[in-house]
Write an enzyme that holds these catalytic residues in place. Structure first.
Site, mmCIF file in Angstrom:
data_model
loop_
_atom_site.group_PDB
_atom_site.id
_atom_site.type_symbol
_atom_site.label_atom_id
_atom_site.label_comp_id
_atom_site.label_asym_id
_atom_site.label_seq_id
_atom_site.Cartn_x
_atom_site.Cartn_y
_atom_site.Cartn_z
ATOM 1 N N HIS A 1 -8.434 -5.999 6.956
ATOM 2 C CA HIS A 1 -8.267 -5.016 8.020
ATOM 3 C C HIS A 1 -8.524 -5.638 9.378
ATOM 4 O O HIS A 1 -9.620 -6.094 9.666
ATOM 5 C CB HIS A 1 -9.154 -3.770 7.856
ATOM 6 C CG HIS A 1 -8.350 -2.537 8.150
ATOM 7 N ND1 HIS A 1 -8.032 -2.146 9.429
ATOM 8 C CD2 HIS A 1 -7.726 -1.676 7.341
ATOM 9 C CE1 HIS A 1 -7.270 -1.080 9.372
ATOM 10 N NE2 HIS A 1 -7.051 -0.774 8.122
ATOM 11 N N HIS B 1 0.865 -1.179 0.000
ATOM 12 C CA HIS B 1 0.000 0.000 0.000
ATOM 13 C C HIS B 1 0.908 1.237 0.000
ATOM 14 O O HIS B 1 1.179 1.819 1.047
ATOM 15 C CB HIS B 1 -0.887 -0.029 1.259
ATOM 16 C CG HIS B 1 -2.013 0.951 1.239
ATOM 17 N ND1 HIS B 1 -3.241 0.692 1.806
ATOM 18 C CD2 HIS B 1 -2.109 2.199 0.735
ATOM 19 C CE1 HIS B 1 -4.036 1.732 1.640
ATOM 20 N NE2 HIS B 1 -3.370 2.669 1.007
ATOM 21 N N GLU C 1 -2.501 -1.625 -3.341
ATOM 22 C CA GLU C 1 -3.629 -0.852 -2.816
ATOM 23 C C GLU C 1 -3.294 0.622 -2.793
ATOM 24 O O GLU C 1 -2.139 0.988 -2.550
ATOM 25 C CB GLU C 1 -3.876 -1.205 -1.344
ATOM 26 C CG GLU C 1 -4.205 -2.603 -1.030
ATOM 27 C CD GLU C 1 -4.289 -2.795 0.488
ATOM 28 O OE1 GLU C 1 -4.744 -3.863 0.875
ATOM 29 O OE2 GLU C 1 -3.891 -1.898 1.262
HETATM 30 N N1 PXP Z 1 -6.872 -3.794 3.247
HETATM 31 C C1 PXP Z 1 -6.660 -2.483 3.134
HETATM 32 C C2 PXP Z 1 -7.397 -1.738 2.071
HETATM 33 C C3 PXP Z 1 -5.751 -1.817 3.964
HETATM 34 O O1 PXP Z 1 -5.541 -0.504 3.816
HETATM 35 C C4 PXP Z 1 -5.050 -2.560 4.932
HETATM 36 C C5 PXP Z 1 -4.048 -1.881 5.810
HETATM 37 O O2 PXP Z 1 -3.086 -1.243 5.029
HETATM 38 C C6 PXP Z 1 -5.300 -3.944 5.018
HETATM 39 C C7 PXP Z 1 -6.217 -4.534 4.172
HETATM 40 C C8 PXP Z 1 -4.597 -4.820 5.999
HETATM 41 O O3 PXP Z 1 -4.979 -4.472 7.304
HETATM 42 P P1 PXP Z 1 -4.154 -4.996 8.536
HETATM 43 O O4 PXP Z 1 -2.798 -4.388 8.460
HETATM 44 O O5 PXP Z 1 -4.955 -4.530 9.730
HETATM 45 O O6 PXP Z 1 -4.113 -6.493 8.432
#
Ligand code: PXP
Length: 241
Positions: free
Chosen positions: A192, A44, A71
């Site tokens: 997330h 990301h 992302e």
């Molecule tokens: N999906 C998206 C769109 C995110 O922005 C993130 C965090 O960057 C994640 C998934 C992964 O989340 P986590 O780090 O809490 O596992």
């Protein structure tokens, strides 16, 4: 079909950036995740490059053999240019603001329909699978269908937060949202705050869950268990359905 595990490696870049050198080595870490069974790598990149940098994304591309998922917010032209250049397996569109600590909401697919339609068709024309980050809200899922996206990524923070108090209640909006997505023939990803504690219950209850992308909890678990063991532990949660 088992849900694919995509490891978000942003935290490794954050650790590396704390000292300015190349420890830990992000590229090696990504390759090792693949070697230990991860079926995808997620990054990301944000405009301030505080964790994964644009150059890292370019360096990763030729090395990876699993699905590369990038992302970010397509309102940043630099992000769009990067994705078009790299042509990853998947781009996940996230409406995060500049300087935001982490993503904290999904797209309003009704308000931003025209914008999303346009950007999604550009990515799809370039042969890149698209996914858009949405809350577990039927209206947003239906709006997502209108955009032409291949997939949605369900924003699971509310599930993770409520899980320890009442997991049955926590999962309900996600079951409803996923059922609607399946009816509309939208692929389903999720991410997330998914963790070793809450992942299996989520995967067990969400029909057609194609992929989870996990960063924070997985990398934190790796401090105790090592990354090889940790990936096995997460894969096991996805297989126990
Ligand atoms: N999906 C998206 C769109 C995110 O922005 C993130 C965090 O960057 C994640 C998934 C992964 O989340 P986590 O780090 O809490 O596992």
């Amino acid at each position: 079909m088992a849900t694919k595990l995509s490891v978000n490696i942003n935290k490794i870049a954050t650790l590396r950036n704390a000292r300015g050198g190349n420890v830990p080595d992000l590229l090696k870490f990504a390759k090792d995740c693949e070697r230990y069974g991860a079926q995808g790598i997620t990054v990301h990149p944000r405009p301030d490059e505080r964790h994964v940098r644009y150059q890292d994304v370019m360096d990763l591309k030729p090395l990876l053999t699993t699905e590369f998922n990038i992302e970010g917010n397509p309102k940043e032209q630099k992000f769009v240019d990067l994705v078009m250049k790299i042509k990853p397996a998947q781009v996940t569109l996230v409406p995060d603001a500049l300087g935001q600590i982490t993503s904290n909401h999904g797209w309003d697919t009704v308000t931003h329909l025209d914008y999303l339609k346009d950007i999604i068709s550009r990515f799809k024309d370039a042969g890149i699978r698209t996914s858009i980050f949405v809350d577990a809200d039927v209206k947003m899922i239906e709006g997502a269908k209108e955009t032409g996206t291949d997939r949605i990524e369900l924003y699971t923070e509310s599930y993770a937060k409520e899980y320890s108090e009442n997991k049955d209640k926590a999962i309900q909006p996600f079951i409803i949202a996923a059922n609607r997505a399946n009816e509309l023939n939208l692929g389903i990803n999720a991410g997330h705050d998914l963790s070793l504690e809450n992942l299996n219950y989520f995967a067990k209850h969400i029909n057609g869950l194609l992929e989870v992308s996990i960063g924070h909890a997985l990398i934190s678990d790796a401090i105790y268990f090592g990354i090889e063991n940790t990936i096995q532990l997460y894969l096991r949660q996805l297989k126990m359905n």
